[in-house]
Design a protein around this motif. Structure first.
Motif, PDB file in Angstrom:
ATOM      1  N   CYS A 378    -106.222 -63.849-108.490  1.00 40.49           N
ATOM      2  CA  CYS A 378    -107.434 -64.595-108.806  1.00 40.49           C
ATOM      3  C   CYS A 378    -108.333 -64.732-107.582  1.00 40.49           C
ATOM      4  O   CYS A 378    -107.937 -64.410-106.473  1.00 40.49           O
ATOM      5  CB  CYS A 378    -107.066 -65.986-109.295  1.00 40.49           C
ATOM      6  N   ILE A 410    -108.124 -63.267-112.674  1.00 32.29           N
ATOM      7  CA  ILE A 410    -108.893 -64.429-113.110  1.00 32.29           C
ATOM      8  C   ILE A 410    -109.935 -64.754-112.054  1.00 32.29           C
ATOM      9  O   ILE A 410    -109.608 -64.875-110.870  1.00 32.29           O
ATOM     10  CB  ILE A 410    -107.957 -65.624-113.354  1.00 32.29           C
ATOM     11  N   ASN A 422    -111.097 -61.133-115.694  1.00 31.78           N
ATOM     12  CA  ASN A 422    -111.102 -62.080-116.797  1.00 31.78           C
ATOM     13  C   ASN A 422    -111.929 -63.285-116.337  1.00 31.78           C
ATOM     14  O   ASN A 422    -111.437 -64.138-115.604  1.00 31.78           O
ATOM     15  CB  ASN A 422    -109.647 -62.476-117.117  1.00 31.78           C
ATOM     16  N   ALA A 430    -110.520 -71.626-116.359  1.00 33.22           N
ATOM     17  CA  ALA A 430    -109.685 -70.696-115.585  1.00 33.22           C
ATOM     18  C   ALA A 430    -108.223 -71.123-115.649  1.00 33.22           C
ATOM     19  O   ALA A 430    -107.317 -70.294-115.783  1.00 33.22           O
ATOM     20  CB  ALA A 430    -110.161 -70.648-114.133  1.00 33.22           C
ATOM     21  N   THR A 433    -106.809 -70.235-119.082  1.00 34.39           N
ATOM     22  CA  THR A 433    -106.522 -68.794-119.154  1.00 34.39           C
ATOM     23  C   THR A 433    -105.255 -68.462-118.374  1.00 34.39           C
ATOM     24  O   THR A 433    -104.391 -67.721-118.852  1.00 34.39           O
ATOM     25  CB  THR A 433    -107.697 -67.989-118.543  1.00 34.39           C
TER      26      THR A 433
END
Ligand code: TYD
Ligand code: MG
Length: 447
Positions: A378, A410, A422, A430, A433
């Motif tokens: 991420c 992410i 994503n 976030a 997810t």
């Protein structure tokens, strides 16, 4: 003149520093009319700036951080804590420079020639060709540079250099400043590039190097933990290049080796455990994947602890506040520890989401994982309103993660379409997810 140990102005003891007084002017000098002729300013367009070839150290990571090698006649300050590898790095650089035909001189004020030789033996045959002067007298060093005219000279370390007619001990502010000033003057005049090695304590509380930062052209910091093998070299000031470049090295038995693909090393060790995520970070112009770990435990203290390693403490406070306010992750009664693995230091806002997810994972006692049980990658900056903000080079970060099979990544929602990203608009989204694909693991730590 009387003995003085206490500053008459601020009243503090031991703050007086001896330095060299400028040439005494006649008492009237200040009041007389200035007799010097006026200078003639020229338009910059008419200034001839020849692009001189740089001295390449042959260590790609070192050259890159320097902005493409050492500029002739420039002065570089290489700071770092003892044992980090400053002598090793400069020794290797001089060995390569010497092998390439440039004059190289290594001045050691700390170690005897025999000690320097022992290190050089580990570094290979070229290192044994470097000429060494074990000397701490500034006058002798300057005279030697004057007669030898090396292309590059290393002073290891600036704190050991001293002028005999100055009373301060070696390493005192007065001595260090004087040594650096005279070396700078000599370097510019003779076109000798000088690398000053300076010891910096972990707290950075060192009188020496700090007072030199304005005087040198380039300030490099060599960092890492002595017990770990990874070392990072970064420029904090560079008149001849960008300051965002970072070089990564590993200390091995034969000296420092360059880590040209740091992501591989850092991802290898990550196992997607509780409180662990992978940050798709940017180090200068290069994307690097770094593991961020968090530990959350009930606190016994009135003011819970916030312990960080490799990230900014204030930044963590902000992230915790955002988590509490906008994502329902309350940590008011918990100690929080956050660590960037491998002795890496991250200072970019793009790291916020990684810290937030690692902390949330630790707090919930729920490990995060990406596709096929791989670690979760991420990036993204947190706004105070709980929004997840765009950061530079999103595409390159994602590409790096994809390279290691860590997609989907992410991150913040992007205007353009990025394959493998994503996107989320807020930190809450976030988190949702991230946790939707995660597996609960036993051993929850949080209260
Ligand atoms: P050094 O360059 O002397 O550190 P500094 O000048 O910053 O104080 O080296 C630091 C450490 O590196 C030292 O403990 C020994 C280790 N080392 C290796 O592991 N391999 C090597 O090839 C060399 C030369 C040193
Ligand atoms: Mg040393």
């Amino acid at each position: 003149m009387a003995w003085t140990g206490r500053c008459p102005e601020c009243g503090e003891w031991n703050t007086l520093v001896e330095s060299v007084a400028p040439q005494a002017r006649s008492p009237k000098a200040g009041r007389e009319k200035i007799a010097a002729p006026a200078g003639r300013p020229v338009a910059l367009r008419e200034v001839v700036a020849t692009e001189t070839a740089r001295h390449r150290t042959g260590i790609a990571e070192f050259d890159r951080v320097l902005g493409g090698g050492i500029v002739p006649g420039s002065m570089v300050l290489l700071g770092g804590s003892p044992g980090i590898g400053k002598s090793t790095l400069t020794g290797m650089a001089l060995a390569n420079l010497g092998a390439g035909g440039a004059g190289a001189l290594y001045v050691s004020g700390e170690e005897s020639p025999a000690q320097v030789r022992l290190r050089a033996e580990r570094l290979g045959p070229e290192a044994l060709e470097v000429r060494v002067l074990a000397e701490s007298s500034l006058e002798t060093v300057l005279a030697t540079i004057e007669s030898e005219r090396p292309a590059v000279c290393v002073i290891d370390s600036i704190q050991t250099m001293h002028r005999s007619d100055l009373s301060g001990a070696p390493g005192s502010v007065g001595q260090v400043r004087e040594a650096a000033n005279s070396l700078a003057e000599t370097a510019k005049r003779l076109d000798v590039a000088v690398i000053l090695v300076g010891h910096v304590t972990k707290e950075g509380s060192l009188a020496g190097p700090r007072v030199l930062e304005h005087l040198v052209d380039c300030v490099l910091q060599f960092e890492g933990e002595r017990e770990r093998t990874y070392r990072t070299l970064r420029a904090v000031k560079n008149r001849f290049g960008a300051t965002s470049e970072v070089g990564v090295f590993e200390m091995r038995s034969g000296g420092l080796t360059e880590v040209s693909d740091p992501s591989a090393r850092f991802v290898e060790d990550a196992n997607g455990a509780l409180g662990s995520v992978i940050l798709a970070s940017m180090e200068g112009t290069r994307p690097v994947l770094v593991e961020v770990q968090a530990l959350v435990s009930p606190s016994e203290l009135e003011i819970p602890r916030r312990v960080v390693n490799g990230i900014d403490r204030n930044r963590l406070s902000m992230i915790l506040a955002v988590l509490a306010r906008h994502a329902g992750v309350g940590l008011g009664t918990a100690d929080v520890f956050v660590n960037a693995v491998g002795g890496v230091r991250i200072d970019e806002p793009g790291a916020d989401l990684a810290v937030a997810l690692a902390v949330a994972s630790a707090q919930r006692g729920q490990a995060l994982s990406g596709r096929d049980g791989k670690p979760l990658a991420c990036f993204g900056e947190l706004g105070l309103t709980g929004d997840l903000r765009y950061v530079a080079h999103a595409d390159r970060r994602v590409t790096e993660a994809v390279k290691f099979g860590l997609d989907p990544v992410i991150g913040p929602r992007s205007g353009e379409r990025i394959e493998g990203l994503n996107g989320s608009g807020t930190v809450r989204e976030a988190l949702r997810t991230a946790f939707s694909g995660s597996t609960a693991k036993p051993g929850a730590e949080a209260a």
